[in-house]
Design an enzyme around this catalytic site. Structure first.
Site, short mmCIF file in Angstrom:
data_model
loop_
_atom_site.label_atom_id
_atom_site.label_comp_id
_atom_site.label_asym_id
_atom_site.label_seq_id
_atom_site.Cartn_x
_atom_site.Cartn_y
_atom_site.Cartn_z
N ASP A 2 -1.43 -7.88 3.22
CA ASP A 2 -2.00 -6.19 3.49
C ASP A 2 -3.47 -6.71 3.88
O ASP A 2 -4.14 -7.47 3.01
CB ASP A 2 -1.49 -5.45 2.55
CG ASP A 2 -1.88 -3.99 3.12
OD1 ASP A 2 -2.01 -3.87 4.54
OD2 ASP A 2 -1.84 -3.00 2.07
N GLY A 3 -4.11 -5.86 4.65
CA GLY A 3 -5.40 -6.03 5.02
C GLY A 3 -6.05 -6.45 6.10
O GLY A 3 -7.11 -6.70 6.41
N TRP A 7 -9.84 -5.90 7.56
CA TRP A 7 -10.57 -7.15 7.93
C TRP A 7 -11.08 -7.33 9.12
O TRP A 7 -12.23 -7.62 9.31
CB TRP A 7 -9.46 -8.44 7.64
CG TRP A 7 -10.21 -9.89 7.86
CD1 TRP A 7 -10.94 -10.52 6.68
CD2 TRP A 7 -10.60 -10.54 8.81
NE1 TRP A 7 -11.38 -11.83 7.19
CE2 TRP A 7 -11.32 -11.79 8.55
CE3 TRP A 7 -10.07 -10.41 10.17
CZ2 TRP A 7 -11.59 -12.80 9.45
CZ3 TRP A 7 -10.36 -11.47 11.18
CH2 TRP A 7 -11.16 -12.68 10.81
N GLU A 50 8.89 0.51 8.73
CA GLU A 50 8.01 1.70 9.02
C GLU A 50 6.77 1.30 9.90
O GLU A 50 6.18 2.07 10.48
CB GLU A 50 7.48 2.24 7.72
CG GLU A 50 8.30 2.75 6.64
CD GLU A 50 9.25 1.76 5.95
OE1 GLU A 50 9.12 0.72 5.99
OE2 GLU A 50 10.20 2.49 5.44
N ASN A 51 6.68 -0.07 10.17
CA ASN A 51 5.51 -0.69 11.19
C ASN A 51 5.75 -0.25 12.67
O ASN A 51 4.90 -0.16 13.38
CB ASN A 51 5.07 -1.98 10.85
CG ASN A 51 4.57 -2.45 9.42
OD1 ASN A 51 4.95 -3.30 9.00
ND2 ASN A 51 3.79 -1.77 8.93
N ARG A 178 1.06 -0.20 -4.41
CA ARG A 178 2.43 0.26 -4.40
C ARG A 178 3.41 -1.07 -3.66
O ARG A 178 2.85 -2.01 -3.34
CB ARG A 178 2.58 1.35 -3.07
CG ARG A 178 1.53 1.36 -2.11
CD ARG A 178 1.55 2.34 -0.83
NE ARG A 178 0.59 2.14 0.01
CZ ARG A 178 -0.59 2.38 0.00
NH1 ARG A 178 -1.16 3.24 -0.99
NH2 ARG A 178 -1.35 2.29 1.05
N GLU A 191 7.07 -9.82 -11.96
CA GLU A 191 5.60 -9.65 -12.22
C GLU A 191 4.57 -9.26 -10.99
O GLU A 191 4.90 -10.11 -10.03
CB GLU A 191 4.95 -11.06 -12.84
CG GLU A 191 5.67 -11.47 -14.35
CD GLU A 191 5.29 -10.44 -15.36
OE1 GLU A 191 4.32 -9.96 -15.27
OE2 GLU A 191 6.40 -10.23 -16.21
C1 IPE Z 1 -0.85 -6.11 7.14
O1 IPE Z 1 -2.02 -5.75 7.58
C2 IPE Z 1 0.11 -6.59 8.59
C3 IPE Z 1 0.97 -5.74 8.96
C4 IPE Z 1 1.51 -4.65 7.93
C5 IPE Z 1 1.91 -5.88 10.09
P1 IPE Z 1 -2.42 -4.46 8.19
O2 IPE Z 1 -2.01 -4.21 9.35
O3 IPE Z 1 -1.78 -3.19 7.10
O4 IPE Z 1 -4.05 -4.01 7.77
P2 IPE Z 1 -4.67 -2.69 6.97
O5 IPE Z 1 -3.77 -2.23 6.00
O6 IPE Z 1 -4.57 -1.74 8.14
O7 IPE Z 1 -6.01 -3.24 6.58
MG MG Z 2 -1.62 -2.11 5.46
#
Ligand code: IPE
Ligand code: MG
Length: 224
Positions: A2-3, A7, A50-51, A178, A191
């Site tokens: 995630d992120g 980034w 969900e994406n 989460r 863990e």
């Molecule tokens: C993770 O990064 C990649 C996928 C879920 C496909 P995000 O795209 O969720 O990045 P943020 O959460 O918007 O920073």
């Molecule tokens: Mg994300």
């Protein structure tokens, strides 16, 4: 993983896609490092059911560009390093070309067992359990003894990958607290390690640190 989006934004990029591009590179680094550490199973949460609610351009980039491009590019690496590749999820909904490449890489690596690299793709933990229940119900309508003999071990046979052991460690990047519908059946006693580092900034050293932290945990499985 995630992120990626945050980034990209932090870099001053206009496009979240830049974060996904960088994130894919990091994934390959982590497979290398996991192999060096002797980790046997890695499952990357790559794309959730969900994406699909994201902008079409972003979804298309991940599923029809980045993913097939990496599968094609990394096939030789996976064969050379003897990485067993599998995709977990509802694969039929992915673009045809991507499905073909998934099949090709799965077939090319089917004999390997030293390290398993799985991508959860169009994955939902609830759907995985629900599909298992539907399969069991269909079987039970022909043979009711299926229900009586059902236990946790047998239930596993109806999951996407019955051979996938319960994960020892869940690493979540970008500081979110989460589970987000990931491996709901399998995570029962996993863990959890959460780091604020955004996935594209995650490194081999961070991975090593997470594994080291895991080594210090006292796992009691409900005992004392
Ligand atoms: C993770 O990064 C990649 C996928 C879920 C496909 P995000 O795209 O969720 O990045 P943020 O959460 O918007 O920073
Ligand atoms: Mg994300």
């Amino acid at each position: 993983m995630d992120g990626n989006g945050r980034w990209a934004e932090k870099q001053g990029s206009e496009d979240r896609i830049d974060g996904h591009e960088r994130g894919a590179k990091v994934l390959c680094d982590i497979v290398e490092e996991a192999k060096a550490l002797g980790v046997e199973y890695l499952t990357f949460y790559t794309f959730s059911t969900e994406n699909w609610s994201r902008p079409e351009k972003e979804v298309d980039f991940i599923l029809a560009d980045l993913l097939p491009r990496y599968l094609e590019q990394k096939m030789d690496f996976m064969v050379k390093e003897q990485v067993r590749f599998k995709a977990l999820g509802d694969i039929q909904a992915l673009p045809d070309h991507t499905q073909e490449l998934i099949k090709r890489v799965e077939d090319a690596t089917v004999e390997f067992s030293e390290i398993h690299a799985n991508l959860a793709l169009n994955y939902s933990g609830r759907s995985e359990i629900l599909n298992a229940v539907k399969d069991i119900a269909a079987k039970a309508s022909e043979d009711p003894s299926v229900i009586d003999s059902l236990d946790e071990d047998k239930f596993r046979n109806y999951l996407y990958d019955p051979e996938l052991p319960d994960p020892d460690l869940l690493i979540r990047t970008s500081g979110e607290l989460r589970v987000s519908n990931f491996l709901l059946w399998q995570l029962a006693y996993t863990e959890i390690y959460i780091t604020d580092v955004l996935w594209p900034d995650f490194t081999k050293e961070e991975f090593r640190q997470a594994v080291g932290e895991f080594g210090k945990r006292d796992r009691r499985y409900g005992g004392v």
